[in-house]
Each structure stands twice: as C-alpha cells, then as structure tokens.
Design a protein around this motif. Structure first.
Motif, mmCIF file in Angstrom:
data_model
loop_
_atom_site.group_PDB
_atom_site.id
_atom_site.type_symbol
_atom_site.label_atom_id
_atom_site.label_comp_id
_atom_site.label_asym_id
_atom_site.label_seq_id
_atom_site.Cartn_x
_atom_site.Cartn_y
_atom_site.Cartn_z
ATOM 1 N N ARG A 232 0.827 -1.217 0.000
ATOM 2 C CA ARG A 232 0.000 0.000 0.000
ATOM 3 C C ARG A 232 0.854 1.257 0.000
ATOM 4 O O ARG A 232 0.425 2.306 -0.501
ATOM 5 C CB ARG A 232 -0.925 -0.010 1.232
ATOM 6 C CG ARG A 232 -1.933 1.140 1.232
ATOM 7 C CD ARG A 232 -2.874 1.038 0.057
ATOM 8 N NE ARG A 232 -3.778 2.176 -0.051
ATOM 9 C CZ ARG A 232 -3.490 3.310 -0.661
ATOM 10 N NH1 ARG A 232 -2.291 3.460 -1.230
ATOM 11 N NH2 ARG A 232 -4.358 4.292 -0.740
ATOM 12 N N VAL B 64 -5.241 2.951 -4.617
ATOM 13 C CA VAL B 64 -5.302 1.507 -4.843
ATOM 14 C C VAL B 64 -5.097 1.191 -6.323
ATOM 15 O O VAL B 64 -4.413 0.225 -6.681
ATOM 16 C CB VAL B 64 -6.659 0.957 -4.344
ATOM 17 C CG1 VAL B 64 -6.864 -0.471 -4.817
ATOM 18 C CG2 VAL B 64 -6.728 1.017 -2.813
ATOM 19 N N GLU B 65 -5.679 2.003 -7.203
ATOM 20 C CA GLU B 65 -5.534 1.776 -8.629
ATOM 21 C C GLU B 65 -4.076 1.875 -9.064
ATOM 22 O O GLU B 65 -3.608 1.088 -9.905
ATOM 23 C CB GLU B 65 -6.380 2.784 -9.409
ATOM 24 C CG GLU B 65 -7.885 2.566 -9.295
ATOM 25 C CD GLU B 65 -8.485 3.097 -7.991
ATOM 26 O OE1 GLU B 65 -9.677 2.863 -7.746
ATOM 27 O OE2 GLU B 65 -7.741 3.744 -7.202
ATOM 28 N N ALA C 19 -2.211 -1.240 -8.117
ATOM 29 C CA ALA C 19 -2.480 -2.324 -9.069
ATOM 30 C C ALA C 19 -1.578 -2.210 -10.296
ATOM 31 O O ALA C 19 -1.088 -3.227 -10.815
ATOM 32 C CB ALA C 19 -3.952 -2.296 -9.483
ATOM 33 N N THR D 13 -6.766 -11.710 -4.624
ATOM 34 C CA THR D 13 -7.157 -10.581 -3.782
ATOM 35 C C THR D 13 -6.905 -10.954 -2.330
ATOM 36 O O THR D 13 -7.297 -12.032 -1.875
ATOM 37 C CB THR D 13 -8.636 -10.223 -3.992
ATOM 38 O OG1 THR D 13 -8.873 -10.018 -5.386
ATOM 39 C CG2 THR D 13 -8.991 -8.954 -3.240
ATOM 40 N N GLN E 195 -1.373 -5.330 -1.487
ATOM 41 C CA GLN E 195 -1.946 -4.848 -0.226
ATOM 42 C C GLN E 195 -2.788 -3.612 -0.528
ATOM 43 O O GLN E 195 -2.377 -2.746 -1.286
ATOM 44 C CB GLN E 195 -0.832 -4.483 0.756
ATOM 45 C CG GLN E 195 -1.313 -3.943 2.081
ATOM 46 C CD GLN E 195 -0.173 -3.369 2.912
ATOM 47 O OE1 GLN E 195 0.859 -2.992 2.365
ATOM 48 N NE2 GLN E 195 -0.354 -3.280 4.218
ATOM 49 N N TYR E 196 -3.982 -3.538 0.078
ATOM 50 C CA TYR E 196 -4.836 -2.380 -0.165
ATOM 51 C C TYR E 196 -5.225 -1.645 1.115
ATOM 52 O O TYR E 196 -5.938 -0.638 1.073
ATOM 53 C CB TYR E 196 -6.097 -2.788 -0.926
ATOM 54 C CG TYR E 196 -6.893 -3.895 -0.259
ATOM 55 C CD1 TYR E 196 -7.753 -3.639 0.791
ATOM 56 C CD2 TYR E 196 -6.782 -5.214 -0.698
ATOM 57 C CE1 TYR E 196 -8.484 -4.648 1.391
ATOM 58 C CE2 TYR E 196 -7.507 -6.226 -0.114
ATOM 59 C CZ TYR E 196 -8.358 -5.944 0.935
ATOM 60 O OH TYR E 196 -9.080 -6.955 1.529
ATOM 61 N N SER E 197 -4.786 -2.143 2.277
ATOM 62 C CA SER E 197 -5.219 -1.539 3.534
ATOM 63 C C SER E 197 -4.211 -1.851 4.624
ATOM 64 O O SER E 197 -3.399 -2.772 4.503
ATOM 65 C CB SER E 197 -6.603 -2.081 3.922
ATOM 66 O OG SER E 197 -6.997 -1.643 5.201
ATOM 67 N N THR F 215 -13.206 -0.752 0.344
ATOM 68 C CA THR F 215 -11.863 -0.850 -0.231
ATOM 69 C C THR F 215 -11.545 -2.227 -0.790
ATOM 70 O O THR F 215 -10.931 -2.326 -1.856
ATOM 71 C CB THR F 215 -10.807 -0.433 0.807
ATOM 72 O OG1 THR F 215 -11.122 0.875 1.294
ATOM 73 C CG2 THR F 215 -9.423 -0.404 0.197
ATOM 74 N N ALA G 183 -10.249 -2.683 -4.579
ATOM 75 C CA ALA G 183 -8.968 -3.338 -4.862
ATOM 76 C C ALA G 183 -9.151 -4.555 -5.752
ATOM 77 O O ALA G 183 -8.361 -4.789 -6.669
ATOM 78 C CB ALA G 183 -8.299 -3.733 -3.544
#
Length: 557
Positions: free
Chosen positions: A270, A276-277, A280, A302, A331-333, A347, A351
């Motif tokens: 993160r 988040v985009e 990716a 995911t 990782q998104y969070s 989120t 993600a």
C-alpha cells in the motif's frame, strides 16, 4: 443518642434489594429462558470466557424481550392484579426454576462444548471454568441493562423537553428519532473515523515489521528482490511473508520428479502509491518485468485486509503446475481483517476490481493462442473483494479459466445470488448450480464429484459447514437460515438449533477464533487446496500420488 450510619454490608444489601425490586418478573423469566438457550451448541467450540459474553448478551436480550412482551400486554388492556401471596409464590417459583435450570444447563453446556470439540478435532477443555460463566455473564448483562436504562432515561428527558412545545405522542416519537439519530451518527461516525485513524497511525507503523524467519528473496521472480522495482520495505508485513514464501523450483521437482520453474510472485504494498488503482499498476509492471504473461498459468489473488494470502492455496497452485505460474497480488489496507470487516467493506471491492482489470487488460491484449490460463482466488475478505470484479457467476465463467473462492463472507453479493439460485433440492451449505456445469461448491474435495459434466472454465466455492465467516448474517437475529433447516454438515453438532437473537450472538462470537481449529474446519482452509486446484485446472501429468505427497507436505507431515 446520634443515629449511626448504616454499615457497608447493610448499604450493599439494601442496594441489592432495591436493584432486585426494580427488575420485572416477566423480563427475568425470559432472561432465564435465554440463559438456557445460550448454552446450546453452535458452529465451533467456544472458550469459557466467550461463552460468558454470549450468555451475558443473551440474558440482557431475554430480559428486554420479556419487558417488551409485558408492555405489549399492558397496552392491549390486560393488566392482572395479583395478591401479595400470589406475587410471593410467583417469585419463589421463578427462584426455584433458576436454582434448577442454571446449574443443570451449565453442566449440559460444558458437555455440549466437549462434543463440538470432538467434532472439529480440538482438545477437550477444563469444564470447571464454566463456574466462572455465571459471574461474568451476570456482570455483562448488568452493564447492558444499565446502558439500556440510560438510553430510556435519555429518551424520557427528551420527551419532557418536547412536551413544552408539542403534544405527548409527537414528543415521544421525536425523542426516539433524535436519540437513534444521535447514536447512529456518533457511534457509526466515531467508530469509522477511529478505526481509520488507528490504521493510519499505529497499524501503519506496525506494518513495517517483518515476521520471524522471513528474509528478502534473491530470486528475480519475486517482488522485493534486488531485481525488483518494488522495494522490500514497501511490501508490508504480509506482502514480505508472501513473496518470501512458497516452493522453489527445486522443492517442486523434489515432490513431482519433473523439471520445474521458479514460481513468480508479483506484489506491491500500500505504501508504493497514493491510490489503490496505482498500486495495481505497480503489480502489472512487476508481472511484465518477470515475464509472467509467458507462464502457463496467471493467477490474480485478492488479499485480506493487510495483504495476507493463504500460502497453502498459493503453493498448491504452484506445485500442480510445476512452477510455471505467476501470482499477482497486492496490499490495499493497513486494517486487519476483523477491523476491515467492521469499518471498511468498500476498499476490498475497489482493490479486487482494480487489480483484476489491470491484469486482465494486459492479458486480453495478447494473441489468444499465447495467453496463459487466467485464474482468480481469494479467501475471506479476499474472496469478497475478488468477486467484485465480476457481475455474476456467468461473468466469471466467461472471463477466467478457473476460480477458487475460499471462506466467502455471507454479505458477498455474487455468492448470495448464486446460492439463492441453486438447483431445487440441493443444500445451502453445498448448493448445486445448474447440475455443476460451471460452478461447484465444496466443503471437502468429495463434494466436487457430481454426476453431470463440468465445463472447461471452472469456479469452486470452498466453504466449510462450520465456518461462521460464511454463515454469519444479521438475518440470524430473527430468521432461521436454510443451512439450519437442512441436515447439518459432518462437523456441526446435530443438536444445533436456530434460536431468535441467541444464534446470532453465538455465531458472532464463533468468528473470534474461527481459524484456531484444525484445517478442514471452521475458517481454517489448508491442504485440501491441492485437491481443489487439481479439479479446477486438471494439469497434465499430475497424479493422485502427487496430490497425496503435496497434501502431506502442506500439512507438515
């Protein structure tokens, strides 16, 4: 002579008497009933202290239900007047029932818990701890009752203020509306803001730690290696664990006896980007750097809250395909899954869509004959977020070659629609969808064996009958689910029954330690992943003997 002050024991005794007299007998009768119900078995064994909490909540709920019933009866014009003698007899009957039922169901409850422990294969617990349940549950119930009375008093004060300006019915309704609105905005807003602040502070700082035994990979096929554009320190704790784990080419060859490649694991943390985009797109850049689009199988995984990926699921995929694989994840969070479950369900979906679409765009641009097989997987919040990339089951079947969704939460929209449209006669815990032509559900590998043909694109929902993450829902408060109407799963106590309010809190507390049971039960998904991937991808050259060896290896045998 001057009067002496009452002694401390006298004051305590007088206070206890006043408190007891303030309790409604109908409420107490219902509280006793809910106490009995709270001791019945649920999906997983409960530690005694969680049982105490469940019982305390049930006591308070039962008391509230009893008081509400008595209020409704009075509003209907039924208000019996009992003589002092009848009241005394009623209190003695209630006390006698409590003296008999409370110890009886404490013993029965501890016995039922031992049965549940045997069903899931955990050690039996010391039943003497159940003596503490009574004290703690009463304390929990008293706190909840005090909170309820506090809200009631607040509503009365608001009503008194309203009576100065509007008629009584309007004042009462307005006081309730105002109180509910204040509670919603204060509790909901404060909880959400507090959790996010916690993530941005202490949890973000803790994410820079590295798990014991985890070291930076040297293979260029791994993100975080010296050849990677993603710095090791940017991957997050779970990301570092993921890229440093899994089998090497030598490990795979030792298992199968066939030549193998080093599996690719592309990952971004993160901290690597502002959105988040953008994270990716960092993952896609890693896929390109490592030559992932030239591998036989490309997987999009995911993660759960802080970036966790089930190593058994990932490693199984790599063993089955002789390492000719690439797994893309991110990782998104900073929130651990339990906190993300409460505070941030948006989120994971953002993600899941962002990562899949970024990987898919590059994959779709390749000549069709040179594309790798495209698969997706995720567990728990990862399953929930990963499915957000698809409109429904048919969309999955059309866009990917395989999917393995593990321990899917009940609030996942795609899972819900697919389950509700199951074939008539099939069970909710293992539904059959269009005779298993594309989508199949399984609690264990044997559940995948259906009579009908299975197409080339295969989606598997892997969910245990005793997994509270899958079966928890607010509907449990007042509605009996199909999975409790049907024959129970093999590791669920046949004595489990749906009880209004009680079952909801039992399953809620089952979630706390849902992964702390042996693999194959609860929310612990382990070596069965080998069988699941074998059924989905049917890799050439893979044998049942390979499956058994891989299972033993993952199980640590």
């Amino acid at each position: 002579m001057p009067e002496t002050a009452p002694s401390v024991p006298s004051r305590l005794r007088d206070g206890s008497v006043r408190y007891a007299r303030s309790l409604h007998p109908v409420g107490l009768a219902f509280a006793l009933l809910f106490f009995v119900w709270s001791m019945t078995p649920s999906l997983l064994p409960r530690p005694w202290y969680l049982q105490a909490v469940a019982t305390g909540i049930s006591l308070a709920t039962g008391y509230a239900v009893g008081c509400f019933v008595a209020w409704v009866v009075r509003k209907c014009g039924v208000e019996p007047h009992y003589s002092p003698k009848a009241r005394r007899i009623g209190w003695w009957v209630l006390l006698g029932a409590a003296v008999i039922l409370v110890p009886t169901f404490l013993v029965l409850g501890s016995w039922w818990q031992q049965i549940v422990r045997d069903l899931v294969g955990t050690d039996r617990a010391n039943r003497t701890y159940y003596l503490l349940i009574l004290m703690i549950s009463f304390a929990v119930a008293a706190l909840l009752l005090a909170a309820g009375r506090g809200l009631r008093n607040a509503a009365r004060r608001l009503t008194a203020v309203g009576l100065r300006y509007v008629p009584a019915p309007v004042a009462k309704i307005a006081s309730v509306v105002v109180l509910v609105a204040v509670l919603f905005f204060v509790v909901n807003g404060a909880l959400y803001a507090g959790l996010l602040a916690l993530a941005n502070g202490s949890l973000a700082a803790a994410d820079h730690d590295t798990a014991a035994g985890v070291t930076q990979p040297t293979a260029p096929e791994r993100s975080g290696s010296p050849d990677s554009a993603e710095p090791w320190d940017s991957l997050g704790k779970e990301g570092r664990t993921f890229v440093a784990g899994g089998p090497s080419a030598e490990d795979i060859t030792a298992l199968t006896g066939r030549p193998a490649l080093t599996p690719i694991r592309a990952y971004a943390g993160r901290d690597s980007a502002d959105t988040v985009e953008e994270v990716a797109h960092h993952v896609v850049a890693e896929l390109k750097r490592t030559g992932a689009y030239d591998r036989a199988v490309l997987a999009v995984a995911t993660t759960t809250g802080r970036g966790w990926v089930n190593q058994d699921v990932a490693s199984s995929l790599e063993y089955l395909n002789d390492g000719d694989t690439a797994i893309a994840s991110m990782q998104y969070s900073f929130l651990p899954s339990p906190l993300a479950f409460i505070a941030d369900r948006e989120t994971p979906m953002v993600a899941g869509r962002a990562l899949f679409e970024a990987v898919y765009a590059e994959w779709a641009a390749l000549p069709q004959e040179s594309r790798p097989k495209l698969v997706v997987f995720g567990e728990s919040l990862g399953s929930y977020g990963g499915q957000a990339a698809f409109v429904a089951g048919q969309d999955m079947l059309a866009r990917v070659d395989g999917a393995l969704w593990v321990g899917t939460p009940n609030f996942t929209e795609q899972w819900t629609r697919i389950t509700e449209n199951r074939d008539p006669g099939s069970f909710q815990r293992v539904p059959v969808i269009e005779d298993g032509a594309g989508i199949r559900f399984a609690g264990n590998p044997a559940d995948l064996e259906l009579d009908g043909p299975w197409g080339d694109s295969r989606v598997v929902y892997w969910q245990h009958a005793g997994d509270p993450i899958t079966w928890w829902s607010l509907d449990l408060l007042l509605n009996r689910p199909d999975w409790l109407r049907e024959p129970h799963g093999p590791d669920v106590d046949p004595g489990m029954r749906w009880i209004p309010f009680v079952t909801f809190w039992q399953v809620t507390l089952d979630m706390v330690f849902s992964a702390d049971v042996p693999p194959g039960h609860g929310h612990n998904y382990g070596e069965d992943a080998v069988d699941m991937w074998a059924a989905i991808l049917q890799p050439p050259g893979w044998t049942p003997g390979d499956t058994e060896r891989a299972r033993a290896l993952l199980a640590g045998e």
